[in-house]
Scaffold this motif. Structure first.
Motif, PDB file in Angstrom:
ATOM      1  N   SER A 294       0.827  -1.216   0.000  1.00 57.77           N
ATOM      2  CA  SER A 294       0.000   0.000   0.000  1.00 57.77           C
ATOM      3  C   SER A 294       0.853   1.255   0.000  1.00 57.77           C
ATOM      4  O   SER A 294       0.560   2.215  -0.721  1.00 57.77           O
ATOM      5  N   LEU A 295       1.908   1.272   0.806  1.00 57.07           N
ATOM      6  CA  LEU A 295       2.779   2.445   0.860  1.00 57.07           C
ATOM      7  C   LEU A 295       3.472   2.685  -0.471  1.00 57.07           C
ATOM      8  O   LEU A 295       3.608   3.834  -0.924  1.00 57.07           O
ATOM      9  N   VAL A 296       3.926   1.613  -1.122  1.00 53.56           N
ATOM     10  CA  VAL A 296       4.572   1.756  -2.431  1.00 53.56           C
ATOM     11  C   VAL A 296       3.581   2.317  -3.445  1.00 53.56           C
ATOM     12  O   VAL A 296       3.909   3.223  -4.230  1.00 53.56           O
ATOM     13  N   LEU A 297       2.339   1.798  -3.436  1.00 58.10           N
ATOM     14  CA  LEU A 297       1.329   2.281  -4.371  1.00 58.10           C
ATOM     15  C   LEU A 297       0.970   3.740  -4.100  1.00 58.10           C
ATOM     16  O   LEU A 297       0.816   4.535  -5.032  1.00 58.10           O
ATOM     17  N   MET A 298       0.836   4.112  -2.830  1.00 50.73           N
ATOM     18  CA  MET A 298       0.423   5.472  -2.485  1.00 50.73           C
ATOM     19  C   MET A 298       1.523   6.505  -2.722  1.00 50.73           C
ATOM     20  O   MET A 298       1.259   7.599  -3.228  1.00 50.73           O
ATOM     21  N   LEU A 299       2.748   6.153  -2.366  1.00 47.69           N
ATOM     22  CA  LEU A 299       3.830   7.130  -2.426  1.00 47.69           C
ATOM     23  C   LEU A 299       4.544   7.179  -3.775  1.00 47.69           C
ATOM     24  O   LEU A 299       5.024   8.241  -4.189  1.00 47.69           O
ATOM     25  N   HIS A 300       4.633   6.059  -4.463  1.00 47.92           N
ATOM     26  CA  HIS A 300       5.394   6.018  -5.717  1.00 47.92           C
ATOM     27  C   HIS A 300       4.492   5.978  -6.954  1.00 47.92           C
ATOM     28  O   HIS A 300       4.647   6.803  -7.858  1.00 47.92           O
ATOM     29  N   TYR A 301       3.552   5.028  -6.977  1.00 48.92           N
ATOM     30  CA  TYR A 301       2.784   4.818  -8.201  1.00 48.92           C
ATOM     31  C   TYR A 301       1.580   5.749  -8.335  1.00 48.92           C
ATOM     32  O   TYR A 301       1.229   6.143  -9.446  1.00 48.92           O
ATOM     33  N   SER A 302       0.944   6.106  -7.223  1.00 44.86           N
ATOM     34  CA  SER A 302      -0.245   6.943  -7.312  1.00 44.86           C
ATOM     35  C   SER A 302       0.021   8.304  -7.964  1.00 44.86           C
ATOM     36  O   SER A 302      -0.732   8.711  -8.860  1.00 44.86           O
ATOM     37  N   PRO A 303       1.067   9.046  -7.571  1.00 48.63           N
ATOM     38  CA  PRO A 303       1.310  10.345  -8.222  1.00 48.63           C
ATOM     39  C   PRO A 303       1.668  10.218  -9.704  1.00 48.63           C
ATOM     40  O   PRO A 303       1.436  11.152 -10.476  1.00 48.63           O
ATOM     41  N   ARG A 304       2.248   9.097 -10.112  1.00 50.41           N
ATOM     42  CA  ARG A 304       2.730   8.941 -11.484  1.00 50.41           C
ATOM     43  C   ARG A 304       1.721   8.264 -12.405  1.00 50.41           C
ATOM     44  O   ARG A 304       1.583   8.635 -13.569  1.00 50.41           O
ATOM     45  N   PHE A 305       1.024   7.241 -11.916  1.00 51.36           N
ATOM     46  CA  PHE A 305       0.178   6.436 -12.791  1.00 51.36           C
ATOM     47  C   PHE A 305      -1.276   6.346 -12.329  1.00 51.36           C
ATOM     48  O   PHE A 305      -2.072   5.636 -12.949  1.00 51.36           O
ATOM     49  N   GLY A 306      -1.639   7.045 -11.261  1.00 53.68           N
ATOM     50  CA  GLY A 306      -2.992   6.939 -10.733  1.00 53.68           C
ATOM     51  C   GLY A 306      -4.067   7.362 -11.707  1.00 53.68           C
ATOM     52  O   GLY A 306      -5.169   6.800 -11.721  1.00 53.68           O
ATOM     53  N   GLN A 307      -3.768   8.358 -12.560  1.00 55.88           N
ATOM     54  CA  GLN A 307      -4.754   8.880 -13.501  1.00 55.88           C
ATOM     55  C   GLN A 307      -4.926   8.012 -14.745  1.00 55.88           C
ATOM     56  O   GLN A 307      -5.898   8.178 -15.478  1.00 55.88           O
ATOM     57  N   THR A 308      -4.011   7.090 -14.967  1.00 60.27           N
ATOM     58  CA  THR A 308      -4.058   6.293 -16.197  1.00 60.27           C
ATOM     59  C   THR A 308      -4.208   4.796 -15.958  1.00 60.27           C
ATOM     60  O   THR A 308      -4.619   4.076 -16.864  1.00 60.27           O
ATOM     61  N   ASN A 309      -3.893   4.317 -14.763  1.00 62.07           N
ATOM     62  CA  ASN A 309      -3.958   2.895 -14.469  1.00 62.07           C
ATOM     63  C   ASN A 309      -4.903   2.655 -13.295  1.00 62.07           C
ATOM     64  O   ASN A 309      -4.622   3.041 -12.168  1.00 62.07           O
ATOM     65  N   ILE A 310      -6.021   2.002 -13.569  1.00 62.89           N
ATOM     66  CA  ILE A 310      -7.042   1.802 -12.540  1.00 62.89           C
ATOM     67  C   ILE A 310      -6.559   0.905 -11.415  1.00 62.89           C
ATOM     68  O   ILE A 310      -7.062   0.966 -10.282  1.00 62.89           O
ATOM     69  N   MET A 311      -5.558   0.074 -11.682  1.00 66.04           N
ATOM     70  CA  MET A 311      -5.084  -0.871 -10.680  1.00 66.04           C
ATOM     71  C   MET A 311      -4.399  -0.170  -9.503  1.00 66.04           C
ATOM     72  O   MET A 311      -4.294  -0.745  -8.417  1.00 66.04           O
ATOM     73  N   VAL A 312      -3.934   1.059  -9.696  1.00 70.05           N
ATOM     74  CA  VAL A 312      -3.242   1.772  -8.623  1.00 70.05           C
ATOM     75  C   VAL A 312      -4.216   2.139  -7.509  1.00 70.05           C
ATOM     76  O   VAL A 312      -4.056   1.720  -6.348  1.00 70.05           O
ATOM     77  N   TYR A 313      -5.248   2.925  -7.843  1.00 66.46           N
ATOM     78  CA  TYR A 313      -6.225   3.339  -6.833  1.00 66.46           C
ATOM     79  C   TYR A 313      -6.961   2.144  -6.233  1.00 66.46           C
ATOM     80  O   TYR A 313      -7.117   2.029  -5.008  1.00 66.46           O
ATOM     81  N   LEU A 314      -7.434   1.238  -7.095  1.00 67.45           N
ATOM     82  CA  LEU A 314      -8.201   0.105  -6.603  1.00 67.45           C
ATOM     83  C   LEU A 314      -7.322  -0.915  -5.898  1.00 67.45           C
ATOM     84  O   LEU A 314      -7.796  -1.657  -5.030  1.00 67.45           O
ATOM     85  N   GLY A 315      -6.045  -0.971  -6.261  1.00 69.43           N
ATOM     86  CA  GLY A 315      -5.118  -1.840  -5.542  1.00 69.43           C
ATOM     87  C   GLY A 315      -4.979  -1.400  -4.091  1.00 69.43           C
ATOM     88  O   GLY A 315      -4.993  -2.215  -3.168  1.00 69.43           O
ATOM     89  N   ILE A 316      -4.870  -0.084  -3.889  1.00 66.92           N
ATOM     90  CA  ILE A 316      -4.789   0.456  -2.531  1.00 66.92           C
ATOM     91  C   ILE A 316      -6.072   0.144  -1.761  1.00 66.92           C
ATOM     92  O   ILE A 316      -6.040  -0.330  -0.614  1.00 66.92           O
ATOM     93  N   CYS A 317      -7.227   0.398  -2.393  1.00 70.84           N
ATOM     94  CA  CYS A 317      -8.515   0.133  -1.743  1.00 70.84           C
ATOM     95  C   CYS A 317      -8.658  -1.338  -1.351  1.00 70.84           C
ATOM     96  O   CYS A 317      -9.133  -1.655  -0.254  1.00 70.84           O
ATOM     97  N   SER A 318      -8.245  -2.229  -2.232  1.00 73.86           N
ATOM     98  CA  SER A 318      -8.444  -3.656  -2.002  1.00 73.86           C
ATOM     99  C   SER A 318      -7.516  -4.205  -0.929  1.00 73.86           C
ATOM    100  O   SER A 318      -7.940  -4.964  -0.052  1.00 73.86           O
ATOM    101  N   VAL A 319      -6.244  -3.826  -0.997  1.00 74.04           N
ATOM    102  CA  VAL A 319      -5.273  -4.323  -0.013  1.00 74.04           C
ATOM    103  C   VAL A 319      -5.626  -3.802   1.376  1.00 74.04           C
ATOM    104  O   VAL A 319      -5.688  -4.566   2.352  1.00 74.04           O
ATOM    105  N   ILE A 320      -5.872  -2.494   1.476  1.00 76.20           N
ATOM    106  CA  ILE A 320      -6.264  -1.920   2.763  1.00 76.20           C
ATOM    107  C   ILE A 320      -7.622  -2.469   3.193  1.00 76.20           C
ATOM    108  O   ILE A 320      -7.871  -2.705   4.390  1.00 76.20           O
TER     109      ILE A 320
END
Length: 363
Positions: free
Chosen positions: A174-200
């Motif tokens: 979750s931390l990797v997705l929130m801090l690294h991938y979310s700012p870079r790919f959150g707007q284009t890859n649905i797996m980033v936001y939903l990955g955080i939601c699902s894991v948490i």
């Protein structure tokens, strides 16, 4: 060893009947929860659209939706659904309650067809049927879970090495997705936001189940509020819920509801069942045929959500999304009619401007 008199012993059939009654309560609460949550997706989506039309969208960090009454109606509807879901986890195992969330997808698909004008095709109806069939199979083969007798017993389950490893892995991902991938790919890859939601979310369910059991035992006269573990579980649940809502709002505001609902459901369900199997050992004591049936039911439900998603029309881009600014130096946009905005003279001389047009504007 002295045995209890026969009239003081609980017949096995009575204990089995009690567990069946608990599972039935959990089932009915889970179905009601799905109806409320499925409706909330549509209402909140409408609220996010209205808020985005007059201010910054949630997908880009805006919080204008907090001033939108329609979003709050959807939020209250979701809270009611989540409360019903919360109580369902007290009576039934996650293996029974979580897959029934597929019913919320059916509700959101039907409402989206009429309210959001997202057409539900014939194959979409087939997807709904598959969700119902898969859910039925899971319900028929769901395990009968024994409720822990104290929050300390639940704490022992939560601190066993296997679940601690799962928890640490979930937090790290979750931390990797929130801090690294979310700012870079959150707007284009649905797996980033939903990955955080699902894991948490998988951790949310485990902590909510612990809090729910503690409340149930307290109401029965066995006070669990005196144990610090109860408050630890409560704080974990609140923190996880806040994170989930934040990133779910971003996902709903960025991507089509037809994509968000099934993908979120599939990921959340798989991870929650995995977490529950590790912590509460849901499959312990079940026959191989029952476990196989539950897995087949889960695969059927996920297949239904996939079919339902694949037959839904993509959401058209909003007019506010036609242009994407890169930096404050960009002053010029090429409009659809070929007109060009004003530029400062020194910008024209230095040629420090970029015209940006989204590719899908012309498709």
């Amino acid at each position: 060893m002295e045995q209890l008199p026969s009239n003081c012993r609980q017949p096995p059939a009575l204990g089995s009947s009690h567990l069946f009654a608990d599972n039935l309560k959990g089932f009915l609460l889970a179905v009601a929860s799905s109806a409320f949550i499925g409706t909330s997706f549509i209402v909140k989506k409408q609220g996010l659209k209205r808020a985005g039309a007059t201010g910054s969208r949630a997908a880009v960090g805006g919080y204008g939706y907090l001033m939108e009454p329609l979003w709050w109606i959807g939020m209250v509807t979701m809270i009611v659904g989540e409360i019903a879901n919360f109580v369902a986890y007290i009576f039934s195992p996650a293996l029974l309650v979580t897959p029934l969330g597929a019913l919320s997808i059916i509700v959101s698909a039907v409402l989206a067809h009429f309210i959001l004008k997202e057409k539900l095709q014939t194959m979409g109806v087939l997807g709904c049927v598959l969700c119902v069939v898969g859910s039925t199979v899971i319900v028929l083969h769901a395990p009968e879970e024994k409720t822990p007798t104290s929050v300390e017993q639940i704490w022992g389950l939560a601190t066993q090495p296997a679940f601690l490893l799962y928890t640490l892995s979930a937090i790290a991902i979750s931390l990797v997705l929130m801090l690294h991938y979310s700012p870079r790919f959150g707007q284009t890859n649905i797996m980033v936001y939903l990955g955080i939601c699902s894991v948490i979310g998988s951790l949310t369910v485990m902590s909510i189940k612990a809090v729910g059991i503690a409340i149930k035992l307290t109401l029965e006269g066995i006070n669990q509020a005196v144990y610090f573990q109860t408050w630890v579980f409560a704080m974990v649940a609140i923190s996880c819920i806040i994170i989930q809502l934040n990133y779910l709002n971003k996902a709903l505001d960025t991507f089509n509801t037809a994509v968000v609902s099934p993908v979120y459901y599939a990921m959340f369900t798989i991870l929650t069942i995995l977490a529950s199997a590790i912590m509460f050992k849901d499959w312990s004591g079940q026959s191989a045929s029952d476990i196989a049936s539950e897995i087949c039911g889960l695969i059927t439900v996920i297949s239904g959500t996939t079919v339902l998603h694949s037959t839904r029309e993509p959401e058209p881009p909003s007019s506010s999304d036609l242009y994407t600014p890169f930096s404050p130096k960009i002053y010029c946009h090429i409009q659809g009619n070929g007109e060009m905005g004003k530029l400062k003279e020194d910008d024209l001389l230095s040629e420090e401007f970029v015209a940006v047009v989204r590719q899908d504007y012309f498709t």
